[in-house]
Design a protein around this motif. Sequence first.
Motif, PDB file in Angstrom:
ATOM      1  N   ASN A  95       0.785  -1.259  -0.024  1.00  0.00           N
ATOM      2  CA  ASN A  95      -0.053   0.051  -0.072  1.00  0.00           C
ATOM      3  C   ASN A  95       1.002   1.199  -0.013  1.00  0.00           C
ATOM      4  N   TRP A  96       1.914   1.163   0.751  1.00  0.00           N
ATOM      5  CA  TRP A  96       2.566   2.375   0.836  1.00  0.00           C
ATOM      6  C   TRP A  96       4.195   2.241   0.126  1.00  0.00           C
ATOM      7  N   SER A  97       4.153   1.591  -0.739  1.00  0.00           N
ATOM      8  CA  SER A  97       5.426   1.168  -1.786  1.00  0.00           C
ATOM      9  C   SER A  97       5.438   2.212  -2.946  1.00  0.00           C
ATOM     10  N   GLY A 144      -8.673  15.545   4.327  1.00  0.00           N
ATOM     11  CA  GLY A 144      -9.577  14.345   4.785  1.00  0.00           C
ATOM     12  C   GLY A 144      -8.522  13.387   5.242  1.00  0.00           C
ATOM     13  N   VAL A 145      -7.711  13.524   6.247  1.00  0.00           N
ATOM     14  CA  VAL A 145      -7.001  12.606   7.234  1.00  0.00           C
ATOM     15  C   VAL A 145      -7.344  12.852   8.402  1.00  0.00           C
ATOM     16  N   MET A 146      -7.454  11.836   9.141  1.00  0.00           N
ATOM     17  CA  MET A 146      -7.478  11.532  10.550  1.00  0.00           C
ATOM     18  C   MET A 146      -6.423  11.840  11.484  1.00  0.00           C
ATOM     19  N   PRO A 157      -3.180   3.876  -1.235  1.00  0.00           N
ATOM     20  CA  PRO A 157      -4.083   3.541  -0.403  1.00  0.00           C
ATOM     21  C   PRO A 157      -3.530   3.703   1.165  1.00  0.00           C
ATOM     22  N   CYS A 158      -4.340   4.074   2.182  1.00  0.00           N
ATOM     23  CA  CYS A 158      -3.783   4.411   3.371  1.00  0.00           C
ATOM     24  C   CYS A 158      -3.757   2.977   4.080  1.00  0.00           C
ATOM     25  N   LEU A 159      -2.802   2.399   4.570  1.00  0.00           N
ATOM     26  CA  LEU A 159      -2.538   1.061   5.265  1.00  0.00           C
ATOM     27  C   LEU A 159      -3.144   0.920   6.504  1.00  0.00           C
ATOM     28  N   VAL A 160      -3.213   2.239   7.012  1.00  0.00           N
ATOM     29  CA  VAL A 160      -3.972   2.166   8.504  1.00  0.00           C
ATOM     30  C   VAL A 160      -5.287   2.998   8.719  1.00  0.00           C
ATOM     31  N   HIS A 161      -5.876   2.895   7.547  1.00  0.00           N
ATOM     32  CA  HIS A 161      -7.406   3.426   7.346  1.00  0.00           C
ATOM     33  C   HIS A 161      -7.664   4.620   8.264  1.00  0.00           C
ATOM     34  N   ALA A 162      -6.673   5.610   7.884  1.00  0.00           N
ATOM     35  CA  ALA A 162      -6.756   6.798   8.360  1.00  0.00           C
ATOM     36  C   ALA A 162      -7.067   7.844   7.406  1.00  0.00           C
ATOM     37  N   LYS A 163      -7.224   7.500   6.203  1.00  0.00           N
ATOM     38  CA  LYS A 163      -7.588   8.476   5.352  1.00  0.00           C
ATOM     39  C   LYS A 163      -9.163   8.628   5.197  1.00  0.00           C
ATOM     40  N   SER A 164      -9.716   9.742   5.186  1.00  0.00           N
ATOM     41  CA  SER A 164     -11.082   9.759   5.001  1.00  0.00           C
ATOM     42  C   SER A 164     -11.714   9.338   3.737  1.00  0.00           C
ATOM     43  N   VAL A 190       7.561  15.747   4.567  1.00  0.00           N
ATOM     44  CA  VAL A 190       6.649  14.195   4.373  1.00  0.00           C
ATOM     45  C   VAL A 190       5.424  14.493   3.944  1.00  0.00           C
ATOM     46  N   PHE A 191       4.704  15.347   4.407  1.00  0.00           N
ATOM     47  CA  PHE A 191       3.158  15.335   3.960  1.00  0.00           C
ATOM     48  C   PHE A 191       2.903  16.589   3.531  1.00  0.00           C
ATOM     49  N   GLN A 192       3.059  16.833   2.090  1.00  0.00           N
ATOM     50  CA  GLN A 192       3.129  18.096   1.603  1.00  0.00           C
ATOM     51  C   GLN A 192       1.848  18.861   1.236  1.00  0.00           C
ATOM     52  N   ASN A 244      -4.897   8.274  14.532  1.00  0.00           N
ATOM     53  CA  ASN A 244      -5.004   7.456  13.490  1.00  0.00           C
ATOM     54  C   ASN A 244      -3.886   7.568  12.459  1.00  0.00           C
ATOM     55  N   CYS A 245      -3.990   8.819  12.012  1.00  0.00           N
ATOM     56  CA  CYS A 245      -2.992   9.194  10.679  1.00  0.00           C
ATOM     57  C   CYS A 245      -1.745   9.285  11.437  1.00  0.00           C
ATOM     58  N   VAL A 246      -0.653   8.759  10.816  1.00  0.00           N
ATOM     59  CA  VAL A 246       0.644   9.044  11.301  1.00  0.00           C
ATOM     60  C   VAL A 246       1.575  10.016  10.472  1.00  0.00           C
ATOM     61  N   ARG A 247       0.674  10.718   9.624  1.00  0.00           N
ATOM     62  CA  ARG A 247       1.613  11.840   8.755  1.00  0.00           C
ATOM     63  C   ARG A 247       2.640  11.092   8.012  1.00  0.00           C
ATOM     64  N   CYS A 248       2.278  10.290   7.026  1.00  0.00           N
ATOM     65  CA  CYS A 248       3.308   9.647   6.345  1.00  0.00           C
ATOM     66  C   CYS A 248       3.701  10.354   4.749  1.00  0.00           C
ATOM     67  N   SER A 249       4.589   9.874   4.094  1.00  0.00           N
ATOM     68  CA  SER A 249       4.808  10.458   2.710  1.00  0.00           C
ATOM     69  C   SER A 249       3.921   9.844   1.615  1.00  0.00           C
ATOM     70  N   THR A 250       3.286   8.759   2.106  1.00  0.00           N
ATOM     71  CA  THR A 250       2.451   7.908   1.092  1.00  0.00           C
ATOM     72  C   THR A 250       1.393   7.961   1.135  1.00  0.00           C
ATOM     73  N   CYS A 251       0.532   9.295   0.719  1.00  0.00           N
ATOM     74  CA  CYS A 251      -0.890   9.575   1.038  1.00  0.00           C
ATOM     75  C   CYS A 251      -1.643   9.529  -0.426  1.00  0.00           C
ATOM     76  N   ASP A 252      -1.069  10.696  -0.913  1.00  0.00           N
ATOM     77  CA  ASP A 252      -1.826  11.120  -2.208  1.00  0.00           C
ATOM     78  C   ASP A 252      -1.566  10.246  -3.357  1.00  0.00           C
TER      79      ASP A 252
HETATM   80  S1  SF4 Z   1      -1.701   7.504   4.084  1.00  0.00           S
HETATM   81 FE1  SF4 Z   1      -2.691   9.566   4.510  1.00  0.00          FE
HETATM   82  S2  SF4 Z   1      -4.194   9.199   6.128  1.00  0.00           S
HETATM   83 FE2  SF4 Z   1      -3.009   7.432   6.069  1.00  0.00          FE
HETATM   84  S3  SF4 Z   1      -1.349   7.571   7.630  1.00  0.00           S
HETATM   85 FE3  SF4 Z   1      -0.194   8.375   5.820  1.00  0.00          FE
HETATM   86  S4  SF4 Z   1      -0.759  10.564   5.615  1.00  0.00           S
HETATM   87 FE4  SF4 Z   1      -2.216   9.880   7.146  1.00  0.00          FE
END
Ligand code: SF4
Length: 520
Positions: free
Chosen positions: A44-46, A178-180, A201-208, A318-320, A190-198
């Motif tokens: 999901n995050w690769s 829309g991030v939790m 898919p959100c591996l930890v289901h923290a995207k709205s 990280v989260f741009q 829930n959201c860990v503020r990662c670089s692989t969002c836009d």
């Molecule tokens: S993918 Fe998006 S919503 Fe999910 S943890 Fe990363 S920044 Fe947060």
Amino acid sequence: MSDYDVIIIGSGAGGGTLARHLAPSGKKILLLERGGWLPREPQNWSAGDVFVNNRYVSPDTWYDADGKPFQPQVHYYVGGATKLYGAALYRMRKEDFGELQHHGGISPAWPIPYEEMEPYYSKAEQLYQVHGARGEDPTEPPASAPYPFPAVSHEPRIQQLSDDFAAAGLHPFHAPCGVMLNEANMPYSNCVRCSTCDGFPCLVHAKSDAEVLGVRPALEHENVTLLTGATAVKLSTNSGGTAVTEVVVERDGAKEAYSAEIVVVSAGAANTAKLLLASAGDKHPNGLANGSDQVGRNYMFHDSQAVLALSKEPNNTVFQKTLGVNDYYFAGEAWEFPMGNIQMVGKSVADMYRGEQPLMTKLAPTFSLAEVADHAIDFWLSSEDLPLPDNRVSLDGDGNVVLNYKSTNDAARDRLFKQLRSLLGHLGMQEHHLIPRWAYLENKIPVAGVAHQAGTCRFGSDPATSALNTDCRAHEVDNLYVVDTSFFPSIAAVNPALTAMANAVRVGDHLLERLGANAG
Ligand code: SF4
Ligand SMILES: Cc1cc2nc3c(=O)[nH]c(=O)nc-3n(C[C@H](O)[C@H](O)[C@H](O)COP(=O)(O)OP(=O)(O)OC[C@H]3O[C@@H](n4cnc5c(N)ncnc54)[C@H](O)[C@@H]3O)c2cc1C
């Protein structure tokens, strides 16, 4: 006697939101989704798996106007395209609901004013836990409620960018996200503020997204049933053609049929048109609900450009996607027409770049790919794509989607690009160099980039020029509704999902009233 009160076809921004809104009423609801659950897995995050190998692009074949097959960038999953979306959840501007003169032509008025959609925008912002700050963006439409959550903070390089935009006389704002994310209490966020969002898919289901905040909450109600791997292939009607009596579905290689008092199609703009066109019958020879000949026409998908600029200082963000600029939304310097919206896109990383890096070598001959990635600042520019009747989805003899599309409003898009490029020197970036994504990313987005598809079933007051009435009910079929982005008569220059979500709640209220149900 029907099997269900409501059948909803498609579980994305429109369908997933509607399912959630109707669920507490106790009405019997069947949600049909052609895809399955998007797997939760390390990939999901690769960036390599997602961006280069297109792991979550669903196999499908569409054809362009010349009959050439292509793989559209579609995502057939529970939650639809929102599983991969950037979750920038913008309201359309108040003016977007009226007629707007663009350089490339007219953006037509919507049949309802902004004021009618406004309460549903507020409701959708609540449902999708939007984080934002009112009062920063001068083009922001009036709102009856504050954002439910505070804006996502800028990281230092983006804060600097915001300061530099402001020093240049612009009005940067915190983008609605829309991030939790709970920055005040990260151990509980829930959201860990990662670089692989836009785009991931959100591996930890923290995207709205519409799976997490639409379908899953709907399924907590025992009156809601979800069938995955269930592709609606035809809607059959009564002999007068006035009501849908059966939804024909292909599932596990077999055909099944389901019936309901109300049938709502929300399969995405192209697939909704496909389903209606494929459901032609004696009373609807040009396709179901297509007496106006509007079904499939006016396909729009935004004049979007992802572009890369090079910061003089490293960009460690990280989260741009936290910043937006709308100063050129309605007009610009020495340009009286709308240009569009500037926002950030997820930070590019070296894995995404093309090996041969043609323009990159010209731009920064002494930079390695890793250095380019370290200094990249990535923007997303959106200009309005205007509805043209000949930009359309139709079906070939085998029932496949044919997408005939010519870009519109190109001057607005080019102007916005040049406008941003002219500012780079004030923004701590290498001057003059703004590289379009197709030149540096592994995956290109020509006509196959259908992420923001809309418009193929426009709503309106006049049955001669629209497929749906203002409740998004087919003018010609009493129990047939559409709630995906197909209903848009124009697409504005902001991202479309929140408008689809808000409208699904609006139509949901109408359906509750029609069914004599209460919201539960
Ligand atoms: S993918 Fe998006 S919503 Fe999910 S943890 Fe990363 S920044 Fe947060
Ligand atoms: C990478 C990416 C980034 C994006 N970023 C943003 C963003 O930041 N902000 C924003 O506002 N928008 C964004 N979008 C766009 C947004 O996701 C879409 O506008 C929105 O999801 C459209 O909602 P929809 O209900 O029309 O269609 P979808 O969400 O696509 O849902 C349609 C559903 O119908 C299903 N389906 C299709 N055909 C059938 C059938 N015959 N039978 C049964 N089921 C069927 C599909 O599998 C899908 O689940 C992005 C999209 C992508 C792909």
